[in-house]
Design a protein around this motif. Sequence first.
Motif, PDB file in Angstrom:
ATOM      1  N   GLU A  58       0.825  -1.220   0.000  1.00 40.60           N
ATOM      2  CA  GLU A  58       0.000   0.000   0.000  1.00 40.60           C
ATOM      3  C   GLU A  58       0.851   1.258   0.000  1.00 40.60           C
ATOM      4  O   GLU A  58       1.890   1.320   0.662  1.00 40.60           O
ATOM      5  CB  GLU A  58      -0.891   0.036   1.244  1.00 40.60           C
ATOM      6  CG  GLU A  58      -1.970  -1.023   1.241  1.00 40.60           C
ATOM      7  CD  GLU A  58      -2.775  -0.978   2.530  1.00 40.60           C
ATOM      8  OE1 GLU A  58      -3.991  -1.170   2.449  1.00 40.60           O
ATOM      9  OE2 GLU A  58      -2.187  -0.756   3.617  1.00 40.60           O
TER      10      GLU A  58
ATOM     11  N   ASP B 161      -3.958  -7.420  -6.590  1.00 37.11           N
ATOM     12  CA  ASP B 161      -4.060  -6.484  -5.458  1.00 37.11           C
ATOM     13  C   ASP B 161      -2.872  -5.548  -5.330  1.00 37.11           C
ATOM     14  O   ASP B 161      -3.026  -4.406  -4.891  1.00 37.11           O
ATOM     15  CB  ASP B 161      -4.189  -7.259  -4.135  1.00 37.11           C
ATOM     16  CG  ASP B 161      -5.558  -7.902  -4.036  1.00 37.11           C
ATOM     17  OD1 ASP B 161      -6.451  -7.489  -4.799  1.00 37.11           O
ATOM     18  OD2 ASP B 161      -5.704  -8.826  -3.210  1.00 37.11           O
TER      19      ASP B 161
ATOM     20  N   THR C 214      -1.044  -0.606  -7.446  1.00 40.02           N
ATOM     21  CA  THR C 214      -1.395   0.531  -6.604  1.00 40.02           C
ATOM     22  C   THR C 214      -1.524   1.804  -7.428  1.00 40.02           C
ATOM     23  O   THR C 214      -1.672   2.891  -6.884  1.00 40.02           O
ATOM     24  CB  THR C 214      -0.285   0.681  -5.535  1.00 40.02           C
ATOM     25  OG1 THR C 214      -0.149  -0.577  -4.891  1.00 40.02           O
ATOM     26  CG2 THR C 214      -0.564   1.721  -4.511  1.00 40.02           C
TER      27      THR C 214
END
Length: 594
Positions: A278, A538, A541
């Motif tokens: 993240e 996932d 970003t």
Amino acid sequence: MLKPRNTATRELVNLDGLWRFAVDTPAVPEPWRSVLHGATEAAVPSSYNDLFVDPEIRDHVGWVWYQRTVRIPRGWAGGRVVVRVDAATHAGKVYAGDRLVAEHQGGYTPFDADITEHVVAGEEFRLTIGVSNELTNVTIPPGTVTMTQDGRRSQKYLHDFYNYAGLARSVWLYSVPETRITDITVVTDVDGATGTVDYSVETSADAAVHVRLRDETGAVVATGDGADGRLRVENAVLWQPGAAYLYRLEAELLEGDDLLDSYPLDIGIRTVKVRGTEFLINGKPFYFTGFGKHEDSPVRGKGHDDAYLVHDFQLLDWIGANSFRTSHYPYAEEVLEFADRHGIVVVDETAAVGLNLAVTGGLTGVGAKPTFSPETFGDETQAAHAQHIRELVARDKNHPSVVMWCLANEPASHEDGARKYFEPLVSLARSLDPTRPVTYSVVMFATYRNDKIADLFDVLSLNRYYGWYLDNGDLASAEQKLEAELRGWAEQFDKPLIMSEYGADAMTGVRSVWDVPWTEDYQQSFLAMYHRVFDRIDAVTGEHVWNFADFATGPGIHRVDGNRKGVFTRDRKPKSAAHELRTRWKRFADRNPT
Ligand code: E9O
């Protein structure tokens, strides 16, 4: 490095306009010694190349000369008088009358010439600025000067965008007091509802420092004494993507009640951090949408232009972009200030583009040499790269919009020498700025299997062209390969992945119902395919399409009057792909709530 400003103690004169201009020729050995003759004038700020119809100017390799007469304001006796050159691409020399007063290497960072000893308040002087466009194996970016068969010098370079040169940004004359503020560094943090601002003020001599922080209404919210300190702001309004908020730090230098110098700096309170895959801004995951851009427009080349600045940001907003990368060099400071004020996130990139000699040695490898070696890019290149990083961080460290440094674009990071070359540069960037993550844009030749430097960086930015340079016209194969590669990176590294380039050339008006490269439809399907893949992984970003707009390049058999990977044309008209992006990115408001 502080941008020149008008303050209570400093004055500023803008020197933009028409300057006398000449290409360097042996016939005029030291052109700064007299008035430049001839009828040629060049606009500042602008690259000079496309201003003139004469190819001898456009393709000139070496020095050109800009000159104008400047009057020092009558009231400036007593302080220092400085010329600030915002950019001389790629090297500059400044003369006040006959005197050389400054030299600078690097085309995208500013430099100063202190001319106090050579001028008189109220009088005129001749200001001459020499600018060289030469790129060699020890400049950033690199290039080589070769000889054509008929004896002309020809500039080759390892990037595709046109080698625009000249005074592409403003030139200023400014005054500063003898005892003055020479630098300010601000680092912000957030603790619950309280914002902290650690400041450090450097001065030319000992004097008392006082700082004051005002909010956007002008109310003073914190004050401090001393050259270093921490300001606390209760109920701080944070600088956020899409919701900029700026405080003004007013630094003052005092002797008793006398104000010796003052300098205002607009700052944003925000934090940036990488946690696993993240990218956090103010502790919240941020997903980048936007583009790699260029400073590029018709006639001006790389010349900074406020009208294009405003319009480009309008288009970013229209399309739902929240960020861009300053590919492939630091942009004008006005651009970063605008991003600060309008809440656009910036990945700030160095001019180290094209450190991939072996790649350009040919896809077959014929003529390829190791990229990072004494005969190609060795210690001297690395030293120039280090200096460039120092100047970039010095200039841009206080911008809240800048959330990450990109230390190079597409270096040959799969070659053995890459680690030795990059390790000290990454440490340098971290020591100069411990607060921002660092990244580099990974060329397609370097994969999660063979890359030698990925672990040194916080974020992995990938430039990928499945469906264009590979599997051209076959989006089904491209989709499989793209997904396999992204999964490989994601499994190997617990880091955010940003697609920092993906794009296909498209000529407006060329259309097809099939997957035909160069059509607007193919560009749109190409982007849609990438988006399907990103949404399955996932660790992805962010997505920066290559490129915001079509841009000028050197000649090439796969270039049609430039690189056509723009989602907008060079004159900023949308291609059909713009609508694909707009629909997608407007939906992302929920991914990036403000
Ligand atoms: C850098 C950018 O400045 N990346 C290039 C862009 C382009 O459109 C350029 O404008 O050409 C793409 C690099 C592609 C590398 C080729 C890989 C071939 C795969 C084997």
